[in-house]
Design a protein around this motif. Structure first.
Motif, PDB file in Angstrom:
ATOM      1  N   LYS A 679       0.843  -1.193   0.000  1.00 33.97           N
ATOM      2  CA  LYS A 679       0.000   0.000   0.000  1.00 33.97           C
ATOM      3  C   LYS A 679       0.880   1.246   0.000  1.00 33.97           C
ATOM      4  O   LYS A 679       1.786   1.377   0.827  1.00 33.97           O
ATOM      5  N   PRO A 680       0.643   2.201  -0.911  1.00 32.62           N
ATOM      6  CA  PRO A 680       1.529   3.374  -0.991  1.00 32.62           C
ATOM      7  C   PRO A 680       1.335   4.315   0.189  1.00 32.62           C
ATOM      8  O   PRO A 680       0.279   4.343   0.826  1.00 32.62           O
ATOM      9  N   VAL A 683      -0.314   9.019  -2.671  1.00 37.93           N
ATOM     10  CA  VAL A 683      -0.473   8.970  -4.122  1.00 37.93           C
ATOM     11  C   VAL A 683      -0.114  10.292  -4.777  1.00 37.93           C
ATOM     12  O   VAL A 683       0.164  10.356  -5.960  1.00 37.93           O
ATOM     13  N   THR A 690      10.108  11.948  -5.444  1.00 34.65           N
ATOM     14  CA  THR A 690      10.140  10.488  -5.354  1.00 34.65           C
ATOM     15  C   THR A 690      11.107   9.972  -4.313  1.00 34.65           C
ATOM     16  O   THR A 690      10.977   8.843  -3.859  1.00 34.65           O
ATOM     17  N   CYS A 695       7.265   9.195   0.380  1.00 31.73           N
ATOM     18  CA  CYS A 695       6.918   8.572  -0.889  1.00 31.73           C
ATOM     19  C   CYS A 695       7.471   7.158  -1.012  1.00 31.73           C
ATOM     20  O   CYS A 695       7.264   6.502  -2.025  1.00 31.73           O
ATOM     21  N   CYS A 730       9.234  -2.709  -5.457  1.00 35.16           N
ATOM     22  CA  CYS A 730      10.121  -2.598  -4.298  1.00 35.16           C
ATOM     23  C   CYS A 730      11.540  -3.012  -4.667  1.00 35.16           C
ATOM     24  O   CYS A 730      11.779  -3.701  -5.662  1.00 35.16           O
ATOM     25  N   CYS A 740       9.722   0.517  -1.036  1.00 36.71           N
ATOM     26  CA  CYS A 740       8.696   0.409  -2.081  1.00 36.71           C
ATOM     27  C   CYS A 740       8.213   1.806  -2.455  1.00 36.71           C
ATOM     28  O   CYS A 740       7.824   2.589  -1.586  1.00 36.71           O
ATOM     29  N   SER A 741       8.193   2.085  -3.748  1.00 37.36           N
ATOM     30  CA  SER A 741       7.849   3.413  -4.238  1.00 37.36           C
ATOM     31  C   SER A 741       6.416   3.448  -4.750  1.00 37.36           C
ATOM     32  O   SER A 741       5.855   2.436  -5.165  1.00 37.36           O
ATOM     33  N   THR A 742       5.848   4.638  -4.724  1.00 38.97           N
ATOM     34  CA  THR A 742       4.533   4.842  -5.338  1.00 38.97           C
ATOM     35  C   THR A 742       4.648   5.041  -6.839  1.00 38.97           C
ATOM     36  O   THR A 742       3.633   5.190  -7.518  1.00 38.97           O
ATOM     37  N   ALA A 751       3.428   8.345 -11.034  1.00 38.04           N
ATOM     38  CA  ALA A 751       2.721   7.650  -9.967  1.00 38.04           C
ATOM     39  C   ALA A 751       1.976   6.447 -10.530  1.00 38.04           C
ATOM     40  O   ALA A 751       1.296   6.542 -11.552  1.00 38.04           O
TER      41      ALA A 751
END
Length: 798
Positions: A679-680, A683, A690, A695, A730, A740-742, A751
């Motif tokens: 789960k980010p 958003v 980033t 984020c 991730c 882990c990035s959005t 995004a």
């Protein structure tokens, strides 16, 4: 002709000031009625009645609201500042209306509405325009539903109808955890209170005219009867004094009853919170307080006693009584701001402490001459509220209220939901913008003196049409086309796919650059996309399971097979819908796509499906199971995914082993357990943000344990496969320390999520090459896809 009067009225909880034209209050801003407005009669008060303590109370109310919105835990009941505003508005608007008289009802209404337009609309229009442009520039193009929702909110806010819209949508601040995109990320949500007040302004002047008659409209019906009888004349005067009570009190009691009934019913909670019938009593309490404080003069003996030198006993008693009264009022205010709950029973009875505190504070400043003569000091609370700093903040309160929420929302868009990190920035920026707005727009507009009242209405209509037209263009032809992408930046790494179809990466690049060929970049739930009417049409929303839903399930789970191809059944909740675009393209031409998804309700008998009644959830589960059993063929694959791997708990895995696997094995089909992504954190992290901590997140232990359970279950059962989506977003290896990035890795930074839980079109399309490679390695395809020899790993610019 009586001397001309000037007035200054700060509406929406403002302070009332009435001065003689020849002796204006030093330093007080003066706004004249337009030159063709009716000249007030001698009924207008000669002395200044400016209430600095009311401005101070407005400062307390708006400060409470701002603090609550920055961080709820700092002031849990801060939202009741709006209820305090309502009481102040009723008090001040009633005083403003009763301080003037006009030759006709039409002149009376035109003058009042012209003052309201000058007072409220200029700053509101500026805030709406600025916020709408911010929505267009800062929201990614994939945020389709929410952007449309925001533009609709803006259009209705200008018309004073935002509260009706939010009530019909069932949206409230207390729903933030469940519907955060329409609450904490909606820059126009706070305009609901303006809708309540503007609707009140449509009704209340008529009630005042009915209650006070000739006092405000000289051409109206007279209250008294012209007879020679002294007793009859005295009776007429008594009836005239009591008439406001006979008009106001029933309206207040009816509204209070509506509020009590609606507040007690969970289904009516949005109506109770947003709608005027449930809030009318709060404004009327202020109006009746104003009437009580000015309508009945003290008896002659009370006036004589007030002029006499008070005894020591009376002074001590008055001081003690005043101190006790102030402590009670202060206790009510502290309790209201610190302990009021808004999840249920609001506004009745939970807003009563705030309303009572507001009434008490206003009443303290309205003490009659007798109490002021006897008491050894003026009320301390009144003195404190009337201090210059609080009074100034109170004069800024309308601008503060209008601007604080869009500023907070913009910071959440850019920096994520963490409030502590930007609380100081938000407060300082809000104060600065409010000061500029007040001195540059609000105060100037209120002091605008056109030669004719109709000029105010003309400019209002022209400006309103222009703004509504601009919002229509932003929501239509320019929808999503003004989004500003930032400069490229490095993103988290991802597993290298075994091959990269050129078409997949090219399409992803087109989405990043803004082109949208054949709707292929639109999200699965975009109602304007052909995908919604095709693939996405198999997504259903609770509550309820009707015959139409049954027919939809039958159509979606009955694949049209051609050339004997196997079918891929995509089952699950909204996360299954979010990944559908990528999965559908990954199997294109090699399997037939089918499936059924239901929001917040994965397929299986052990999921709570909180938004569904138990009977409806069971009907959905049985229908999906029976239809799958009837349509499964050899080589088919049934894929299951749900939010945060809810489909991989012990009860679900046990059901798969007892029911699903035997059913699939009997027909030569396979089970695919898709393991959910992380789960980010936010958003709305801009592309140039980033690398900020908010984020980038790490997977929770709960998600990791369920992912491991799914993989272990697949190894222990034949015909069962597991594939985790989380490592694609991730760093490797995928553990509790992974980052882990959005944002979608291996593409121009963009995004990959449309909200705090679901992939957008870019994120779903990003799965395409990985899903294609994984499914082929599992043997789902009857023939392998040819791989071009010149394909290479896409660069960040692709």
């Amino acid at each position: 002709m009586p001397p001309r009067r000037y007035d200054r009225f700060d509406g929406e909880g403002g302070a009332l000031e009435i001065n003689s034209a020849s002796t204006p209050k030093t330093g007080a801003p003066i706004a004249a009625e337009s030159s063709d407005a009716p000249v007030p009669t001698s009924r207008t008060k000669e002395t200044s009645s400016y209430r600095a303590d009311i401005d101070g109370l407005r400062a307390v109310a708006v400060s409470a609201v701002v603090v609550y919105h920055i961080e709820h835990s700092w002031l849990p009941g801060g939202f009741v500042g709006v209820d305090i505003f309502f009481v102040i508005s009723g008090f001040v608007v009633s005083g403003s209306l009763c301080s003037r008289s006009y030759n006709s009802l039409g002149e009376y209404l035109c003058a009042f509405y012209a003052r309201r337009i000058k007072r409220l609309q200029p700053v509101l229009a500026l805030m709406v325009l600025t916020s709408a442009i911010g929505v267009a520039l800062l929201l990614p193009k994939d945020v389709v539903f929410e952007r449309d929702y925001y533009y609709t909110s803006a259009q209705l806010a200008l018309l004073g109808l935002a509260n009706i819209f939010y009530s019909s949508m069932g949206t409230s601040y207390s729903d933030a955890a469940d519907n955060i995109m329409r609450t904490e990320y909606n820059p126009f949500l706070h305009t609901w209170s303006l809708g309540v007040e503007e609707q009140f302004y449509l009704l209340f002047p008529l009630l005042v005219a009915l209650a006070h008659g000739e006092r405000v409209v000289r051409g109206g019906t007279r209250h008294g009867m012209h007879t020679a009888s002294r007793a009859t004349a005295h009776l007429s005067r008594l009836l005239s004094q009591e008439r406001p009570v006979l008009v106001f009190a029933p309206c207040c009691l009816v509204s209070l009853l509506v509020s009590a009934v609606a507040s007690a019913q969970p289904l009516l909670a949005p109506f109770a919170f947003y709608m005027l019938p449930s809030r009318f009593w709060q404004l009327m309490v202020g109006a009746m307080l104003q009437h009580a404080s000015t309508s009945v003069p003290p008896p002659a003996e009370c006036a004589a006693a007030a002029s006499a030198r008070p005894s020591v006993a009376r002074t001590v008693l008055a001081a003690a009584s005043l101190l006790v009264l102030e402590l009670c009022v202060l206790g009510l205010l502290v309790h209201a701001l610190a302990a009021t709950g808004g999840n249920k029973h609001f506004p009745f009875p939970n807003s009563l402490p705030a309303v009572a505190a507001a009434v008490g504070l206003i009443a303290l400043g309205s003490m009659g001459p007798g109490m002021r003569r006897v008491a050894p000091w003026p009320p301390l609370l009144t003195t404190l509220l009337g201090s210059a700093p609080l009074a100034y903040i109170g004069r800024l309160s309308y601008s503060l209220y209008l601007w604080h929420w869009p500023i907070l929302v913009a910071l959440r868009w850019a920096a994520g939901p963490e409030r502590l990190a930007y609380s100081g920035t938000a407060a300082a920026l809000t104060l600065l913008v409010a000061m500029l707005s007040y001195h540059g727009v609000e105060d100037r507009a209120r002091h605008w003196r056109p030669r004719r009242v109709r000029s105010v209405f003309l400019w209002f209509v022209v400006g309103l049409c222009a703004l509504e037209g601009g919002l229509f263009v932003l929501a239509g032809p320019l929808n999503g086309r003004l989004y500003m992408d930032g400069p490229p930046a490095a993103t988290a790494g991802a597993t290298t796919p075994c091959f990269e179809p050129v078409a997949a990466w090219a399409a992803l690049r087109q989405c990043n650059e803004g082109s949208e060929p054949s709707n292929q970049c639109k999200s699965w739930y975009d109602s304007r996309s052909t995908l919604y009417r095709g693939v996405g049409a198999c997504f259903t929303l609770p509550p309820g399971w009707s015959d139409a839903e049954e027919e939809r399930a039958r159509r979606c789970l009955s694949p049209v097979r051609s050339s004997g191809l196997p079918a891929f059944f995509n089952m699950g909740d909204s996360h299954a819908g979010a990944v559908e675009l990528g999965l559908h393209q990954a199997i294109g031409g090699r399997m037939v796509f089918a499936g059924l998804q239901r929001g917040a309700c994965p397929w299986g008998p052990h999921h709570p499906c909180e938004q569904d009644r138990r009977r409806d959830a069971r009907a959905y589960h049985l229908a999906a199971t029976d239809l799958l059993r009837a349509n499964l063929r050899a080589g088919d694959v049934v894929s299951i995914i749900s939010a945060q791997n809810a489909h991989l708990n012990n009860e679900s895995l046990g059901w798969y082993a007892r029911v699903v696997i035997p059913m699939l094995s009997e027909r030569g089909a396979s089970l695919l357990l898709l393991e959910d992504y992380v789960k980010p954190a936010s958003v709305f992290c801009s592309r140039w943000k980033t690398q900020r901590a908010e984020c980038v997140v790490s997977p929770t232990q709960h998600l990791l344990s369920l992912t491991a359970a799914g993989s272990r279950f697949a190894r222990e059962h034949a015909g069962v496969y597991a594939w985790s989506l989380a490592p694609l977003f991730c760093s490797e290896p995928f553990t509790h320390s992974s980052r882990c990035s959005t944002f979608v890795p291996a593409s121009r930074p963009r995004a990959g999520f449309i909200d705090g839980s679901h992939l957008n079109a870019v994120g779903s399309k990003y799965l395409w090459p990985f899903a294609c490679a994984t499914f082929e390695s599992f043997g789902f395809f009857s023939s392998p896809l040819p791989i071009a020899s010149n394909l290479t790993q896409p660069s960040p610019d692709q």
